[in-house]
Design a protein around this motif. Structure first.
Motif, PDB file in Angstrom:
ATOM      1  N   PHE A 136       1.005  -1.083  -0.016  1.00 44.89           N
ATOM      2  CA  PHE A 136       0.220  -0.207  -0.039  1.00 44.89           C
ATOM      3  C   PHE A 136       0.640   1.064  -0.059  1.00 44.89           C
ATOM      4  O   PHE A 136       2.123   1.130   0.309  1.00 44.89           O
ATOM      5  CB  PHE A 136      -0.931   0.429   1.231  1.00 44.89           C
ATOM      6  CG  PHE A 136      -1.876  -0.837   1.648  1.00 44.89           C
ATOM      7  CD1 PHE A 136      -3.256  -1.033   0.840  1.00 44.89           C
ATOM      8  CD2 PHE A 136      -1.616  -2.180   2.193  1.00 44.89           C
ATOM      9  CE1 PHE A 136      -3.758  -2.029   1.036  1.00 44.89           C
ATOM     10  CE2 PHE A 136      -2.674  -3.011   2.543  1.00 44.89           C
ATOM     11  CZ  PHE A 136      -3.373  -3.673   1.496  1.00 44.89           C
ATOM     12  N   LYS A 137       0.071   2.168  -0.965  1.00 44.11           N
ATOM     13  CA  LYS A 137       0.754   3.709  -1.028  1.00 44.11           C
ATOM     14  C   LYS A 137       0.245   3.951   0.760  1.00 44.11           C
ATOM     15  O   LYS A 137      -0.885   4.303   0.230  1.00 44.11           O
ATOM     16  CB  LYS A 137       0.350   4.029  -1.436  1.00 44.11           C
ATOM     17  CG  LYS A 137       1.520   5.925  -2.028  1.00 44.11           C
ATOM     18  CD  LYS A 137       0.944   6.317  -3.306  1.00 44.11           C
ATOM     19  CE  LYS A 137       0.984   8.157  -3.310  1.00 44.11           C
ATOM     20  NZ  LYS A 137       0.890   8.691  -4.788  1.00 44.11           N
ATOM     21  N   THR A 138       1.045   5.229   1.824  1.00 52.70           N
ATOM     22  CA  THR A 138       0.253   5.124   2.382  1.00 52.70           C
ATOM     23  C   THR A 138       0.516   7.102   2.778  1.00 52.70           C
ATOM     24  O   THR A 138       2.063   7.320   2.456  1.00 52.70           O
ATOM     25  CB  THR A 138       0.687   4.528   3.941  1.00 52.70           C
ATOM     26  OG1 THR A 138       2.128   5.109   4.371  1.00 52.70           O
ATOM     27  CG2 THR A 138       0.589   3.318   3.547  1.00 52.70           C
ATOM     28  N   GLU A 198      -8.664  -5.240   1.722  1.00 57.89           N
ATOM     29  CA  GLU A 198      -9.824  -3.660   1.924  1.00 57.89           C
ATOM     30  C   GLU A 198      -9.943  -3.661   3.492  1.00 57.89           C
ATOM     31  O   GLU A 198      -9.343  -2.294   4.310  1.00 57.89           O
ATOM     32  CB  GLU A 198     -11.659  -4.057   1.245  1.00 57.89           C
ATOM     33  CG  GLU A 198     -12.281  -2.701   1.725  1.00 57.89           C
ATOM     34  CD  GLU A 198     -11.786  -1.432   1.020  1.00 57.89           C
ATOM     35  OE1 GLU A 198     -12.243  -0.443   1.376  1.00 57.89           O
ATOM     36  OE2 GLU A 198     -11.453  -1.464  -0.117  1.00 57.89           O
ATOM     37  N   LYS A 244      -6.951  -2.111   4.517  1.00 58.47           N
ATOM     38  CA  LYS A 244      -6.865  -0.106   3.974  1.00 58.47           C
ATOM     39  C   LYS A 244      -7.780  -0.106   5.380  1.00 58.47           C
ATOM     40  O   LYS A 244      -7.830   1.186   6.120  1.00 58.47           O
ATOM     41  CB  LYS A 244      -7.172  -0.435   3.394  1.00 58.47           C
ATOM     42  CG  LYS A 244      -7.726   1.549   2.753  1.00 58.47           C
ATOM     43  CD  LYS A 244      -8.309   0.532   0.938  1.00 58.47           C
ATOM     44  CE  LYS A 244      -8.785   2.566   0.902  1.00 58.47           C
ATOM     45  NZ  LYS A 244      -9.648   3.169  -0.219  1.00 58.47           N
ATOM     46  N   ASN A 300      -4.545   7.166   5.650  1.00 61.88           N
ATOM     47  CA  ASN A 300      -4.743   6.472   4.303  1.00 61.88           C
ATOM     48  C   ASN A 300      -3.616   5.423   3.845  1.00 61.88           C
ATOM     49  O   ASN A 300      -2.712   5.629   3.869  1.00 61.88           O
ATOM     50  CB  ASN A 300      -4.985   7.321   2.908  1.00 61.88           C
ATOM     51  CG  ASN A 300      -5.844   8.805   4.004  1.00 61.88           C
ATOM     52  OD1 ASN A 300      -6.837   8.713   4.558  1.00 61.88           O
ATOM     53  ND2 ASN A 300      -5.016  10.105   3.313  1.00 61.88           N
ATOM     54  N   GLU A 338      -3.508   2.931  -0.275  1.00 64.02           N
ATOM     55  CA  GLU A 338      -3.813   2.919  -0.986  1.00 64.02           C
ATOM     56  C   GLU A 338      -3.714   1.848  -1.944  1.00 64.02           C
ATOM     57  O   GLU A 338      -1.754   1.648  -1.837  1.00 64.02           O
ATOM     58  CB  GLU A 338      -3.664   3.875  -2.388  1.00 64.02           C
ATOM     59  CG  GLU A 338      -3.857   3.895  -3.410  1.00 64.02           C
ATOM     60  CD  GLU A 338      -3.367   5.765  -4.094  1.00 64.02           C
ATOM     61  OE1 GLU A 338      -3.429   5.144  -5.567  1.00 64.02           O
ATOM     62  OE2 GLU A 338      -3.699   6.576  -3.506  1.00 64.02           O
TER      63      GLU A 338
END
Length: 69
Positions: free
Chosen positions: A6-8, A53, A56, A65, A67
């Protein structure tokens, strides 16, 4: 075992300390790490039961966040 990335917006060690309890208490996460050196602050999660999900949502509970990348 699935590895999810994930990009955070987890930018520093202070942010990392805020998200740590949320990720550690998720019993279906076997291992996780955030690369603070990466431009995208990549969170890598190893899990056998969670989908992207669900991870996330766990990160969002800590106020950050995530992504999928």
């Amino acid at each position: 075992m699935n590895t999810l990335k994930f990009k955070t917006n987890i930018n520093c060690s202070g942010c990392l300390s805020k998200v740590t309890p949320f990720l550690n208490e998720e019993k279906d996460i076997q291992k996780w790490e955030v690369n603070l050196e990466s431009e995208n602050r990549v969170l890598t999660v190893e899990t056998s039961n969670l989908n992207a999900e669900e991870v996330k949502k766990t990160v969002q509970k800590a106020g950050f966040n995530a992504e999928v990348i």
